[in-house]
Design an enzyme around this catalytic site. Sequence first.
Site, PDB file in Angstrom:
ATOM      1  CB  CYS A 114      -0.937  -0.004   1.189  1.00  0.00           C
ATOM      2  SG  CYS A 114      -1.829  -1.543   1.330  1.00  0.00           S
ATOM      3  CG  HIS A 238      -2.960   2.828   2.666  1.00  0.00           C
ATOM      4  ND1 HIS A 238      -3.649   2.535   1.509  1.00  0.00           N
ATOM      5  CD2 HIS A 238      -2.971   1.694   3.416  1.00  0.00           C
ATOM      6  CE1 HIS A 238      -4.041   1.271   1.552  1.00  0.00           C
ATOM      7  NE2 HIS A 238      -3.644   0.746   2.697  1.00  0.00           N
ATOM      8  CG  ASN A 268      -6.701  -1.434   1.953  1.00  0.00           C
ATOM      9  OD1 ASN A 268      -6.067  -0.971   1.002  1.00  0.00           O
ATOM     10  ND2 ASN A 268      -6.116  -1.939   3.024  1.00  0.00           N
TER      11      ASN A 268
HETATM   12  N1  ACO Z   1     -17.786  -9.008  11.152  1.00  0.00           N
HETATM   13  C1  ACO Z   1     -18.082  -9.278  12.429  1.00  0.00           C
HETATM   14  N2  ACO Z   1     -17.160  -9.676  13.328  1.00  0.00           N
HETATM   15  C2  ACO Z   1     -15.893  -9.813  12.892  1.00  0.00           C
HETATM   16  C3  ACO Z   1     -15.520  -9.549  11.576  1.00  0.00           C
HETATM   17  C4  ACO Z   1     -16.534  -9.155  10.677  1.00  0.00           C
HETATM   18  N3  ACO Z   1     -16.284  -8.862   9.389  1.00  0.00           N
HETATM   19  N4  ACO Z   1     -14.207  -9.756  11.445  1.00  0.00           N
HETATM   20  C5  ACO Z   1     -13.745 -10.132  12.658  1.00  0.00           C
HETATM   21  N5  ACO Z   1     -14.764 -10.172  13.534  1.00  0.00           N
HETATM   22  C6  ACO Z   1     -14.746 -10.519  14.947  1.00  0.00           C
HETATM   23  C7  ACO Z   1     -13.528 -11.296  15.344  1.00  0.00           C
HETATM   24  O1  ACO Z   1     -13.689 -12.677  15.074  1.00  0.00           O
HETATM   25  C8  ACO Z   1     -13.426 -10.988  16.818  1.00  0.00           C
HETATM   26  O2  ACO Z   1     -14.331 -11.813  17.495  1.00  0.00           O
HETATM   27  P1  ACO Z   1     -13.936 -12.444  18.935  1.00  0.00           P
HETATM   28  O3  ACO Z   1     -13.738 -11.253  19.827  1.00  0.00           O
HETATM   29  O4  ACO Z   1     -15.129 -13.270  19.275  1.00  0.00           O
HETATM   30  O5  ACO Z   1     -12.674 -13.226  18.685  1.00  0.00           O
HETATM   31  C9  ACO Z   1     -13.954  -9.556  16.926  1.00  0.00           C
HETATM   32  O6  ACO Z   1     -14.681  -9.316  15.713  1.00  0.00           O
HETATM   33  C10 ACO Z   1     -12.890  -8.512  17.061  1.00  0.00           C
HETATM   34  O7  ACO Z   1     -11.904  -8.752  16.074  1.00  0.00           O
HETATM   35  P2  ACO Z   1     -10.615  -7.865  15.989  1.00  0.00           P
HETATM   36  O8  ACO Z   1      -9.717  -8.434  14.939  1.00  0.00           O
HETATM   37  O9  ACO Z   1     -10.077  -7.632  17.344  1.00  0.00           O
HETATM   38  O10 ACO Z   1     -11.263  -6.505  15.433  1.00  0.00           O
HETATM   39  P3  ACO Z   1     -10.564  -5.120  15.239  1.00  0.00           P
HETATM   40  O11 ACO Z   1     -11.208  -4.093  16.038  1.00  0.00           O
HETATM   41  O12 ACO Z   1      -9.075  -5.242  15.344  1.00  0.00           O
HETATM   42  O13 ACO Z   1     -10.921  -4.801  13.724  1.00  0.00           O
HETATM   43  C11 ACO Z   1      -9.885  -4.913  11.586  1.00  0.00           C
HETATM   44  C12 ACO Z   1     -10.522  -5.685  12.714  1.00  0.00           C
HETATM   45  C13 ACO Z   1     -10.934  -3.990  10.963  1.00  0.00           C
HETATM   46  C14 ACO Z   1      -9.398  -5.904  10.545  1.00  0.00           C
HETATM   47  C15 ACO Z   1      -8.718  -4.071  12.133  1.00  0.00           C
HETATM   48  O14 ACO Z   1      -7.893  -4.860  12.945  1.00  0.00           O
HETATM   49  C16 ACO Z   1      -7.877  -3.458  11.048  1.00  0.00           C
HETATM   50  O15 ACO Z   1      -8.350  -2.645  10.264  1.00  0.00           O
HETATM   51  N6  ACO Z   1      -6.599  -3.804  10.996  1.00  0.00           N
HETATM   52  C17 ACO Z   1      -5.715  -3.289   9.980  1.00  0.00           C
HETATM   53  C18 ACO Z   1      -5.929  -4.028   8.718  1.00  0.00           C
HETATM   54  C19 ACO Z   1      -5.284  -3.358   7.567  1.00  0.00           C
HETATM   55  O16 ACO Z   1      -5.179  -2.158   7.530  1.00  0.00           O
HETATM   56  N7  ACO Z   1      -4.862  -4.144   6.602  1.00  0.00           N
HETATM   57  C20 ACO Z   1      -4.366  -3.664   5.392  1.00  0.00           C
HETATM   58  C21 ACO Z   1      -2.990  -3.090   5.519  1.00  0.00           C
HETATM   59  S1  ACO Z   1      -2.567  -2.315   4.067  1.00  0.00           S
HETATM   60  C22 ACO Z   1      -2.002  -3.488   2.950  1.00  0.00           C
HETATM   61  O17 ACO Z   1      -0.863  -3.830   2.909  1.00  0.00           O
HETATM   62  C23 ACO Z   1      -2.951  -4.089   1.971  1.00  0.00           C
END
Ligand code: ACO
Length: 314
Positions: A114, A238, A268
């Site tokens: 990214c 980004h 994204n």
């Molecule tokens: N819908 C509902 N629940 C979900 C979903 C979903 N789509 N996805 C995960 N959950 C659940 C999980 O299973 C977890 O449940 P549990 O507590 O029973 O285990 C709960 O939601 C919380 O999950 P977390 O992973 O802690 O959620 P978080 O607040 O961290 O949000 C997210 C997740 C949105 C993915 C966040 O961590 C994030 O944006 N991280 C960065 C990702 C990113 O930017 N990636 C791209 C980088 S750029 C590149 O190189 C392409």
Amino acid sequence: MTSNSLFGARMVALGTALPDKVLTNQDLEKMVDTSSEWIVERSGIHERRIGGTTAGLAAEAGQIAIERSGIDPQTIDLLILATTTPDRRVPATASTVQELLGLSCGAMDLNAACSGFVYGMIAAHGFINMGHQRVLVIGAETLRRLVDWTDRATCILFADGAGAAIIERTEGPGDLHGWHVNSNGALEEALYCDFDATIQMSGQAIFKNAVLAMEHAARQSLEMADLSPAEIDLVVPHQANVRIVEASCKRLGIPYEKTSMVIHRTGNTSSASIPLALEDAWQAGRVKKGDRLLLVGFGAGMTSAAAVITWDGK
Ligand code: ACO
């Protein structure tokens, strides 16, 4: 390097492309165990676009940038295509885009996830420093092809799109005042995709490190530009997650209102996201000649990159 070694290039025109097909959070509710409310609260995404090929989207964005710039495309010396989703393993998708645009120039792919568009933009300034006249930089992705559409943790985030910019030689010092590129390979396992496989991601590890990487890259480029965060008119980050951008801005002391965000409608789009957000700000009249912009990206690797530029585009 110091900012004294940067001279002679500026961004003159932008172009973007998004697929026609809109995939809403409500659509995803029917595909995996999720809710629109959860997706919006955790990421800020309402809908995203999917479809097309990386080369096709890149060429569409590139064509618009060429037309807006008014340049003769035969004066482009180099095409840099930032992408993590090339259409083929070999050759570089940049060569396909070159053919689609009818260019006679060098062409190469650049994979810095990214951060790729900002890496490409900085590299373009370097090539121009060494004698090139014009470089077309494009960030283009078809991430839907790497997504496991049964994995709710990733399929809600990633999407397709492209953004392009013409960088050309200019009298005087040019528009790039400070820049920084970085990579931390120790975090490789936090986000990866093996050949013929789908994206694997540790969301929380990426989240935590992205906030720090964004802040670090921004501060390094601001220091080179001899500017304080308060002197930045617009941040073009980004678009991975609204909360990551909010947290980074808070650490930098820059009001979130000074950011350009399109993630709510694009998801994204990796290397395409910064030019998409820049185009959005330009279309909305949020950038005017002389404004100081901070472009900052982070992504798999983990890579990061930032550039402080003065807007001088058409
Ligand atoms: N819908 C509902 N629940 C979900 C979903 C979903 N789509 N996805 C995960 N959950 C659940 C999980 O299973 C977890 O449940 P549990 O507590 O029973 O285990 C709960 O939601 C919380 O999950 P977390 O992973 O802690 O959620 P978080 O607040 O961290 O949000 C997210 C997740 C949105 C993915 C966040 O961590 C994030 O944006 N991280 C960065 C990702 C990113 O930017 N990636 C791209 C980088 S750029 C590149 O190189 C392409």
